[in-house]
Design an enzyme around this catalytic site. Structure first.
Site, PDB file in Angstrom:
ATOM      1  N   TRP A   1      -2.991  -2.602  -1.454  1.00 13.95           N
ATOM      2  CA  TRP A   1      -2.728  -4.041  -1.632  1.00 13.95           C
ATOM      3  C   TRP A   1      -3.586  -4.703  -0.550  1.00 13.95           C
ATOM      4  O   TRP A   1      -3.303  -4.583   0.633  1.00 13.95           O
ATOM      5  CB  TRP A   1      -1.253  -4.327  -1.429  1.00 13.95           C
ATOM      6  CG  TRP A   1      -0.836  -5.734  -1.748  1.00 13.95           C
ATOM      7  CD1 TRP A   1      -0.420  -6.204  -2.954  1.00 13.95           C
ATOM      8  CD2 TRP A   1      -0.761  -6.844  -0.847  1.00 13.95           C
ATOM      9  NE1 TRP A   1      -0.106  -7.545  -2.853  1.00 13.95           N
ATOM     10  CE2 TRP A   1      -0.305  -7.961  -1.578  1.00 13.95           C
ATOM     11  CE3 TRP A   1      -1.055  -7.009   0.513  1.00 13.95           C
ATOM     12  CZ2 TRP A   1      -0.122  -9.213  -1.005  1.00 13.95           C
ATOM     13  CZ3 TRP A   1      -0.878  -8.266   1.086  1.00 13.95           C
ATOM     14  CH2 TRP A   1      -0.409  -9.346   0.323  1.00 13.95           C
TER      15      TRP A   1
ATOM     16  N   ARG B   1       3.791  -0.364  -4.907  1.00 15.12           N
ATOM     17  CA  ARG B   1       3.564  -0.866  -3.549  1.00 15.12           C
ATOM     18  C   ARG B   1       2.239  -1.599  -3.406  1.00 15.12           C
ATOM     19  O   ARG B   1       1.986  -2.258  -2.392  1.00 15.12           O
ATOM     20  CB  ARG B   1       3.601   0.292  -2.543  1.00 15.12           C
ATOM     21  CG  ARG B   1       4.993   0.820  -2.307  1.00 15.12           C
ATOM     22  CD  ARG B   1       4.975   1.785  -1.163  1.00 15.12           C
ATOM     23  NE  ARG B   1       4.548   1.159   0.076  1.00 15.12           N
ATOM     24  CZ  ARG B   1       5.368   0.713   1.016  1.00 15.12           C
ATOM     25  NH1 ARG B   1       6.648   0.828   0.865  1.00 15.12           N
ATOM     26  NH2 ARG B   1       4.896   0.180   2.117  1.00 15.12           N
TER      27      ARG B   1
ATOM     28  N   HIS C   1      18.081 -36.584  -8.151  1.00 12.80           N
ATOM     29  CA  HIS C   1      17.426 -37.077  -6.935  1.00 12.80           C
ATOM     30  C   HIS C   1      15.927 -36.794  -6.944  1.00 12.80           C
ATOM     31  O   HIS C   1      15.302 -36.754  -5.883  1.00 12.80           O
ATOM     32  CB  HIS C   1      18.099 -36.462  -5.709  1.00 12.80           C
ATOM     33  CG  HIS C   1      19.542 -36.810  -5.624  1.00 12.80           C
ATOM     34  ND1 HIS C   1      19.997 -37.948  -4.995  1.00 12.80           N
ATOM     35  CD2 HIS C   1      20.629 -36.210  -6.166  1.00 12.80           C
ATOM     36  CE1 HIS C   1      21.319 -38.007  -5.121  1.00 12.80           C
ATOM     37  NE2 HIS C   1      21.722 -36.975  -5.829  1.00 12.80           N
TER      38      HIS C   1
ATOM     39  N   GLU D   1      17.478 -17.436  -8.373  1.00 21.07           N
ATOM     40  CA  GLU D   1      17.022 -16.093  -8.724  1.00 21.07           C
ATOM     41  C   GLU D   1      16.371 -16.080 -10.110  1.00 21.07           C
ATOM     42  O   GLU D   1      15.347 -15.425 -10.330  1.00 21.07           O
ATOM     43  CB  GLU D   1      18.210 -15.123  -8.644  1.00 21.07           C
ATOM     44  CG  GLU D   1      17.937 -13.687  -9.050  1.00 21.07           C
ATOM     45  CD  GLU D   1      16.821 -13.013  -8.257  1.00 21.07           C
ATOM     46  OE1 GLU D   1      16.360 -13.561  -7.246  1.00 21.07           O
ATOM     47  OE2 GLU D   1      16.390 -11.930  -8.679  1.00 21.07           O
TER      48      GLU D   1
ATOM     49  N   LYS E   1       5.734  -4.511  -3.940  1.00 26.56           N
ATOM     50  CA  LYS E   1       7.180  -4.312  -3.922  1.00 26.56           C
ATOM     51  C   LYS E   1       7.780  -4.601  -2.555  1.00 26.56           C
ATOM     52  O   LYS E   1       8.789  -5.271  -2.450  1.00 26.56           O
ATOM     53  CB  LYS E   1       7.495  -2.879  -4.360  1.00 26.56           C
ATOM     54  CG  LYS E   1       8.971  -2.532  -4.368  1.00 26.56           C
ATOM     55  CD  LYS E   1       9.692  -3.273  -5.473  1.00 26.56           C
ATOM     56  CE  LYS E   1      11.174  -3.005  -5.491  1.00 26.56           C
ATOM     57  NZ  LYS E   1      11.885  -3.993  -6.310  1.00 26.56           N
TER      58      LYS E   1
ATOM     59  N   LYS F   1      12.570 -14.894 -10.763  1.00 25.89           N
ATOM     60  CA  LYS F   1      12.232 -13.809 -11.712  1.00 25.89           C
ATOM     61  C   LYS F   1      11.187 -14.287 -12.697  1.00 25.89           C
ATOM     62  O   LYS F   1      10.216 -13.598 -12.969  1.00 25.89           O
ATOM     63  CB  LYS F   1      13.454 -13.358 -12.502  1.00 25.89           C
ATOM     64  CG  LYS F   1      14.432 -12.388 -11.910  1.00 25.89           C
ATOM     65  CD  LYS F   1      13.960 -11.027 -11.547  1.00 25.89           C
ATOM     66  CE  LYS F   1      13.245 -10.983 -10.246  1.00 25.89           C
ATOM     67  NZ  LYS F   1      14.022 -10.877  -9.039  1.00 25.89           N
TER      68      LYS F   1
ATOM     69  N   CYS G   1       0.842  -1.187   0.000  1.00 25.39           N
ATOM     70  CA  CYS G   1       0.000   0.000   0.000  1.00 25.39           C
ATOM     71  C   CYS G   1       0.878   1.237   0.000  1.00 25.39           C
ATOM     72  O   CYS G   1       1.976   1.224   0.538  1.00 25.39           O
ATOM     73  CB  CYS G   1      -0.942   0.086   1.179  1.00 25.39           C
ATOM     74  SG  CYS G   1      -2.016  -1.310   1.396  1.00 25.39           S
TER      75      CYS G   1
ATOM     76  N   GLU H   1       7.707 -14.808 -11.074  1.00 24.15           N
ATOM     77  CA  GLU H   1       7.098 -13.542 -10.636  1.00 24.15           C
ATOM     78  C   GLU H   1       6.420 -12.778 -11.757  1.00 24.15           C
ATOM     79  O   GLU H   1       5.327 -12.269 -11.588  1.00 24.15           O
ATOM     80  CB  GLU H   1       8.187 -12.613 -10.089  1.00 24.15           C
ATOM     81  CG  GLU H   1       8.519 -12.766  -8.650  1.00 24.15           C
ATOM     82  CD  GLU H   1       9.435 -11.659  -8.194  1.00 24.15           C
ATOM     83  OE1 GLU H   1       9.060 -10.950  -7.262  1.00 24.15           O
ATOM     84  OE2 GLU H   1      10.532 -11.487  -8.770  1.00 24.15           O
TER      85      GLU H   1
ATOM     86  N   ASN I   1      -1.781   2.141   6.018  1.00 25.21           N
ATOM     87  CA  ASN I   1      -1.037   0.943   5.604  1.00 25.21           C
ATOM     88  C   ASN I   1      -0.860   0.067   6.829  1.00 25.21           C
ATOM     89  O   ASN I   1      -0.593   0.600   7.915  1.00 25.21           O
ATOM     90  CB  ASN I   1       0.366   1.308   5.108  1.00 25.21           C
ATOM     91  CG  ASN I   1       0.343   2.050   3.793  1.00 25.21           C
ATOM     92  OD1 ASN I   1      -0.713   2.184   3.173  1.00 25.21           O
ATOM     93  ND2 ASN I   1       1.494   2.520   3.382  1.00 25.21           N
ATOM     94  N   GLY I   2      -0.916  -1.238   6.656  1.00 22.30           N
ATOM     95  CA  GLY I   2      -0.695  -2.131   7.800  1.00 22.30           C
ATOM     96  C   GLY I   2      -1.965  -2.887   8.148  1.00 22.30           C
ATOM     97  O   GLY I   2      -2.922  -2.918   7.364  1.00 22.30           O
TER      98      GLY I   2
HETATM   99  C1  AGP Z   1      12.010  -9.906  -5.860  1.00 28.31           C
HETATM  100  O1  AGP Z   1      11.875  -9.795  -7.216  1.00 28.31           O
HETATM  101  C2  AGP Z   1      10.828  -9.816  -5.047  1.00 28.31           C
HETATM  102  N1  AGP Z   1       9.755  -9.096  -5.524  1.00 28.31           N
HETATM  103  C3  AGP Z   1      10.907 -10.181  -3.597  1.00 28.31           C
HETATM  104  O2  AGP Z   1      11.261 -11.525  -3.526  1.00 28.31           O
HETATM  105  C4  AGP Z   1      11.853  -9.351  -2.716  1.00 28.31           C
HETATM  106  O3  AGP Z   1      13.176  -9.583  -3.089  1.00 28.31           O
HETATM  107  C5  AGP Z   1      11.616  -9.710  -1.247  1.00 28.31           C
HETATM  108  O4  AGP Z   1      10.296  -9.410  -0.904  1.00 28.31           O
HETATM  109  C6  AGP Z   1      12.565  -9.007  -0.312  1.00 28.31           C
HETATM  110  O5  AGP Z   1      12.432  -7.627  -0.368  1.00 28.31           O
HETATM  111  P1  AGP Z   1      13.507  -6.678   0.279  1.00 28.31           P
HETATM  112  O6  AGP Z   1      14.788  -6.874  -0.463  1.00 28.31           O
HETATM  113  O7  AGP Z   1      12.957  -5.298   0.104  1.00 28.31           O
HETATM  114  O8  AGP Z   1      13.646  -7.073   1.707  1.00 28.31           O
END
Ligand code: AGP
Length: 616
Positions: free
Chosen positions: A76, A28, A512, A489, A611, A493, A2, A496, A102-103
């Site tokens: 969000w 956000r 395995h 990673e 984010k 990516k 948010c 996501e 927010n929260g």
């Molecule tokens: C990465 O592409 C993500 N959207 C997510 O995994 C992110 O890296 C994770 O939430 C950690 O965020 P931060 O680095 O702000 O702590």
């Protein structure tokens, strides 16, 4: 999660600036958005489900009156599904108080029942509407607005970053925070508030950061900030080194693509602009605050993070073993909280986070500190909670990362961790000054290799592989050693932003279990550069091919052996082994970008994600 933007100015209309700020925060959360203004003693609100563009269209159809007192929010969803009625801002039932929040208010059901028994009516399922009514109930007892907000917050359990506007208090906004970020922007003609600094960079670069429990009354020309105990305080100001241009797309179709292309500059910003002294040794900025003697005293390091930052942390552990011969472990921050509380001993915990606001990572940091341990934060956001609360700090200086899929932040984190390992190696006497300089020289030299990564031939190779991947439903990323975190990673990516199912595995694990999945529809993306794992990776490629699986290999330029085994080859330049993750990750970022583009996905704002994940 948010986003909040709010402004109070001395005269004129600030709606457009608040909306512009809100757009920079869409990363956000983007389930719904809304805005409220105060005009001639009345509060007017517009809210719309979906992205901010929907709110803009609503504001075109149904304009809000001009105002110098404005609050806005992009959501969000936590309580209540994404819907117009659940979008913020929320009003009390008499429409005198309006809140963006927010929260999560954990005891909202209990508070709601109590307020309903006292005659308050509710029209949404949100905890924020409860908060608006709770504040109104205190204001109605005759308390001033700031006191009424504080009285309400005393009854609340949970996390909040909030801004309150009142029809009966026309020249002020009240802001408060608890475990959810909130910054105050200081302008010449007014004051502002937002959940993140980028939202206000077009208005100011001077900020106050509220700590947990603090609140403030903002007027256009003054403010009153109260500590958690209710005492007036003067918080420190912070001048943000980000520019408004950095928070814009700069001609790229997506923030993610812009941020991928910014990575060569990140190298300079993270490492050489700040962290290397005149003798060519690693020397972090003042906030690092650890002497060589202290560094040499640590018996082990523990790395903690979430998501992409966790993958960077895994590389940090490997660098540390190579360059400082120091044992380490890497933990998912959310899992750490459930581990047995062992003695901290002489350990340093490194918490890695782009935003510095990830709830799981912050909780882990506080738990370590509670157990008597020390925390070094590696973070991109000045003034964030991690940056303020960690005992020691390395800022990565990547500039604002707006794309939800993290790219340049990973690059900055890995660079910072490499520098940390050199510093530790030097402090422990594992590396002499010359060796330290050589490792730094390798890092500096990396810049020349980036041209090759962004050459048209490489982009064509990536596009061909991406075209093929748009037709599959699932795939496997394999890597060994330093390339294992890169495989994880790459898979993260891809899932996501393209919504394809992808898993990252250490290549040795393939036989395995995961090998059972392989057939012509289940490809493998293999990180097979010429490092100590090369021969083993080649055998893995053969095994995949023998089962009819298609192979996309990330390989060094001109590698004929890999070319003979793989269906698609994406070439990367040969660089010193420890730095190869910084090179191999780039085509994987571009690969997921191209797949997502091919599938028509919303690249900068993928579904269900936000984010920064500020709730556990
Ligand atoms: C990465 O592409 C993500 N959207 C997510 O995994 C992110 O890296 C994770 O939430 C950690 O965020 P931060 O680095 O702000 O702590």
């Amino acid at each position: 999660m948010c986003g909040i933007v709010a402004a109070v100015i001395s005269s004129g209309d600030i709606r457009a600036e608040v909306l512009a700020g809100l757009k920079t925060l869409e990363y956000r959360g983007y389930d719904s958005a809304g805005m409220a203004v105060l005009h001639q003693g009345e509060i007017s609100v517009r809210r719309k489900m979906g992205k901010i563009a929907n709110l803009e269209a609503e504001l075109d159809r149904n304009e809000l009156p001009p105002s110098g007192l404005v609050i806005a929010h992009t959501r969000w969803a936590t309580h209540g599904a994404p819907a117009d009625r659940n979008a913020h801002p929320h009003r009390d039932d008499k429409e005198r108080i309006v809140v963006v929040h927010n929260g999560i208010i954990e005891n909202f059901l209990e508070l709601r029942q109590r307020l309903a028994d006292a005659g308050h009516e509710f029209s949404t399922e949100t905890d924020t509407e409860v908060l608006a009514n709770l504040i109104a109930s205190h204001r109605n007892t005759g308390l001033e607005l700031h006191a009424a907000v504080r009285a309400a917050l005393k009854e609340v359990h949970g996390a909040y970053g909030l801004v309150v506007m009142s029809a009966d208090d026309p020249e002020q906004l009240i802001v408060a925070r608890m475990d959810s970020p909130l910054v105050i922007g200081l302008g010449d003609h007014g004051n502002y508030a937002a959940s993140d600094m980028p939202a206000l960079l077009h208005l100011t670069r001077d900020f106050l950061i509220l700590e947990n429990g603090e609140s403030a009354m903002l007027r256009a020309d003054s403010m009153e900030v109260l500590s958690a105990a209710g005492k007036p305080i003067q918080p420190k100001t912070l001048h943000c080194d980000w520019t408004p241009e950095q928070a814009e797309r700069g001609g790229y179709p997506h923030f993610m693509l812009k941020e991928i292309h910014e990575q060569p500059d990140v190298l300079a910003r993270t490492a050489f602009d700040r962290c290397v002294d005149k003798d060519g040794d690693v020397d972090f900025e003042e906030e690092f605050g650890l002497t060589d003697a202290e560094l040499a005293g640590f018996e082990r390091l523990r790395f903690m993070a979430m998501g992409t930052s966790l993958h960077a942390a895994m590389l940090g552990q490997k660098f540390l073993a190579e360059l400082a011969r120091l044992p380490g472990e890497t933990l998912n921050a959310s899992e750490f909280l459930y581990s047995a509380p062992l003695e901290e001993g002489n350990a340093l915990t490194v918490v890695v986070s782009q935003s510095g606001e990830t709830a799981d990572s912050l909780r882990a940091m506080r738990e370590v500190q509670r157990r008597g341990g020390r925390v070094l934060g590696i973070c991109n956001v000045q003034g964030s909670t991690l940056a303020r609360e960690a005992d020691h700090l390395i800022l990565t200086h990547c500039g604002p990362e707006i794309g939800v899929a993290s790219t340049k932040a990973f690059f900055g984190q890995v660079t910072a961790l490499y520098l940390l390992a050199i510093r530790l190696g030097r402090a422990r006497g594992v590396l002499n000054a010359n060796q330290g300089r050589e490792y730094l020289h390798d890092l500096r030299n990396l810049r020349h290799h980036f041209e090759a990564l962004f050459r048209q031939e490489s982009l064509d190779e990536i596009k061909q592989a991406a075209d093929f991947l748009t037709g599959v439903r699932s795939c496997l990323f394999l890597g060994r050693g330093l390339q294992h975190p890169v495989a994880l990673e790459g898979a993260l990516k891809l899932k996501e932003i393209s919504y394809l199912h992808a898993e990252g595995y250490p290549a040795g694990e393939m036989k395995h279990g995961p090998i059972a999945l392989i057939d012509e529809h289940f490809p493998v993306i293999a990180l097979s550069v010429k490092d100590r794992t090369y021969e083993k990776m080649l055998s893995n490629l053969e095994e995949v091919r023998a089962r009819g699986g298609k192979v996309i290999a990330i390989a060094n330029q001109g590698d004929e052996r890999v070319a003979a085994t793989a269906d698609y080859v994406i070439s990367v330049p040969e660089v010193p082994e420890l730095l190869s993750p910084l090179v191999t990750v780039v085509p994987l970022q571009l690969l997921s970008y191209e797949v997502a583009l091919g599938l028509g996905r919303d690249i900068d704002q993928p579904r269900n994600l936000a984010k920064s994940v500020t709730v556990e």
